[in-house]
Design an enzyme around this catalytic site. Structure first.
Site, mmCIF file in Angstrom:
data_model
loop_
_atom_site.group_PDB
_atom_site.id
_atom_site.type_symbol
_atom_site.label_atom_id
_atom_site.label_comp_id
_atom_site.label_asym_id
_atom_site.label_seq_id
_atom_site.Cartn_x
_atom_site.Cartn_y
_atom_site.Cartn_z
ATOM 1 N N ASN A 163 -17.001 0.775 0.143
ATOM 2 C CA ASN A 163 -16.260 -0.182 0.181
ATOM 3 C C ASN A 163 -17.831 -0.676 0.451
ATOM 4 O O ASN A 163 -17.863 -1.650 0.350
ATOM 5 C CB ASN A 163 -15.347 0.024 1.143
ATOM 6 C CG ASN A 163 -14.135 0.358 -0.319
ATOM 7 O OD1 ASN A 163 -13.532 -0.252 -0.352
ATOM 8 N ND2 ASN A 163 -13.679 1.449 0.612
ATOM 9 N N ASN A 191 -9.229 -5.334 6.859
ATOM 10 C CA ASN A 191 -8.900 -4.567 6.411
ATOM 11 C C ASN A 191 -8.972 -3.345 5.297
ATOM 12 O O ASN A 191 -7.663 -4.170 4.376
ATOM 13 C CB ASN A 191 -8.273 -3.056 7.607
ATOM 14 C CG ASN A 191 -7.811 -1.849 7.857
ATOM 15 O OD1 ASN A 191 -9.331 -0.832 7.585
ATOM 16 N ND2 ASN A 191 -7.205 -0.933 7.543
ATOM 17 N N HIS A 199 -6.867 -0.129 2.671
ATOM 18 C CA HIS A 199 -6.436 0.933 3.234
ATOM 19 C C HIS A 199 -5.434 1.466 1.792
ATOM 20 O O HIS A 199 -5.177 0.478 0.773
ATOM 21 C CB HIS A 199 -4.443 0.661 4.076
ATOM 22 C CG HIS A 199 -3.962 1.789 4.099
ATOM 23 N ND1 HIS A 199 -4.545 2.504 5.109
ATOM 24 C CD2 HIS A 199 -3.136 2.107 3.387
ATOM 25 C CE1 HIS A 199 -3.803 3.837 5.194
ATOM 26 N NE2 HIS A 199 -2.723 3.924 4.040
ATOM 27 N N ASP A 236 -2.552 0.092 10.500
ATOM 28 C CA ASP A 236 -2.106 -0.356 9.252
ATOM 29 C C ASP A 236 -0.891 -1.298 9.135
ATOM 30 O O ASP A 236 -0.366 -1.499 8.193
ATOM 31 C CB ASP A 236 -1.678 0.403 7.991
ATOM 32 C CG ASP A 236 -2.935 0.887 8.413
ATOM 33 O OD1 ASP A 236 -4.463 0.768 8.053
ATOM 34 O OD2 ASP A 236 -3.547 2.892 8.570
HETATM 35 C C1 GRF Z 1 -11.365 3.939 2.002
HETATM 36 O O1 GRF Z 1 -10.624 4.734 0.979
HETATM 37 C C2 GRF Z 1 -10.997 3.524 2.487
HETATM 38 O O2 GRF Z 1 -9.739 2.786 2.137
HETATM 39 C C3 GRF Z 1 -9.922 4.506 3.756
HETATM 40 O O3 GRF Z 1 -11.349 5.276 3.501
HETATM 41 C C4 GRF Z 1 -11.831 5.450 2.547
HETATM 42 C C5 GRF Z 1 -13.398 4.967 2.913
HETATM 43 O O4 GRF Z 1 -14.369 4.596 1.588
HETATM 44 N N1 GRF Z 1 -9.744 3.550 4.877
HETATM 45 P P1 GRF Z 1 -15.684 4.738 2.227
HETATM 46 O O5 GRF Z 1 -16.605 4.740 3.523
HETATM 47 O O6 GRF Z 1 -15.589 3.200 1.669
HETATM 48 O O7 GRF Z 1 -16.718 4.983 0.890
#
Ligand code: GRF
Length: 227
Positions: free
Chosen positions: A16, A109, A111, A147
């Site tokens: 992300n 955030n 989720h 969350d």
């Molecule tokens: C994602 O699925 C996020 O929503 C969750 O942890 C994961 C993190 O993935 N909280 P990355 O580290 O961004 O690849």
């Protein structure tokens, strides 16, 4: 207008984070990523940040005797770096009012589930085991409960027949990479306002349903003719 100085908080792989960096670099997302902060030393996201010359910081929560002490140190480091807003992208820690009050209304955030269903770590696993037909992801403001804060954007991702949790997780992740940069852009543009639990988006575009292979329908399985 000056760019919003943000920090991205991570605990793991940072895909992300990468999506955010990519959108900044292609000019779609006008923010200044001042710092990537991880609570885990080995988080691959730290390498991603370094590759793009973004300052990094690792603070292990294990080195602090309380959540408040850990949060206080994060606040100190982030404020020193000039950070004004926080994007939590796979940051696996619950924060306290010490952190919340330092960046009021400026912490979001992602989720990997359609909140309020399947809050907490492992949302995709629980959703998959529950047998949901539609899962997805949520970007929300952070408040004192896990969350729980006001919802900015959600995307529905159909669970395919016989799909295992790994492939569902991966498909949700692909959508996360789209909605998190989008929500961050709205935050940076000052277009998000709160009315109780409701997030108002200024100058919203007309909602556009995406109909393609990944999104056969927002109702899954799709309704048959006549319904
Ligand atoms: C994602 O699925 C996020 O929503 C969750 O942890 C994961 C993190 O993935 N909280 P990355 O580290 O961004 O690849």
């Amino acid at each position: 207008m000056s760019k919003l100085p943000i920090a991205v908080l991570i605990s793991g792989g940072g895909s992300n984070l990468q999506a955010l960096i990519d959108k900044v670099e292609d000019g779609t997302l006008d923010v200044d990523i001042k710092m990537v902060l991880s609570n885990r030393a080995g988080a691959y996201g730290l390498e991603r940040a370094k590759k793009h010359s973004i300052p990094t910081c690792t603070l292990s929560h294990k080195d602090y005797s309380s959540r408040e002490d850990f949060d206080g140190e994060m606040v100190r480091v982030l404020k020193d770096a000039g950070v004004e807003a926080i994007v939590m992208a796979g940051f696996m820690r619950i924060i306290t009012p010490v952190f919340l009050s330092a960046f009021p209304g400026k912490i979001i955030n992602i989720h990997p589930a359609l909140l309020p269903s399947f809050a907490g770590a492992g949302g995709q696993v629980e959703a998959s085991e529950y047998g949901v037909q539609i899962s997805g992801c949520t970007v929300h403001f952070v408040d004192e409960k896990m969350d729980h804060g006001a919802i900015i954007i959600q995307a529905a991702v159909p669970a395919m027949p016989g799909e295992d949790v790994e492939t569902l997780t991966e498909r949700i992740l692909q959508v996360e990479h789209r909605v998190l940069p989008q929500a961050t852009k709205w935050l940076a543009e000052g277009r998000l306002s709160l009315e109780g639990r409701f997030v108002k988006l200024a100058s919203a575009n007309v909602v556009k349903a995406e109909l393609n292979a990944d999104f056969p329908c927002l109702i899954n399985p799709p309704l048959e003719e006549g319904f």
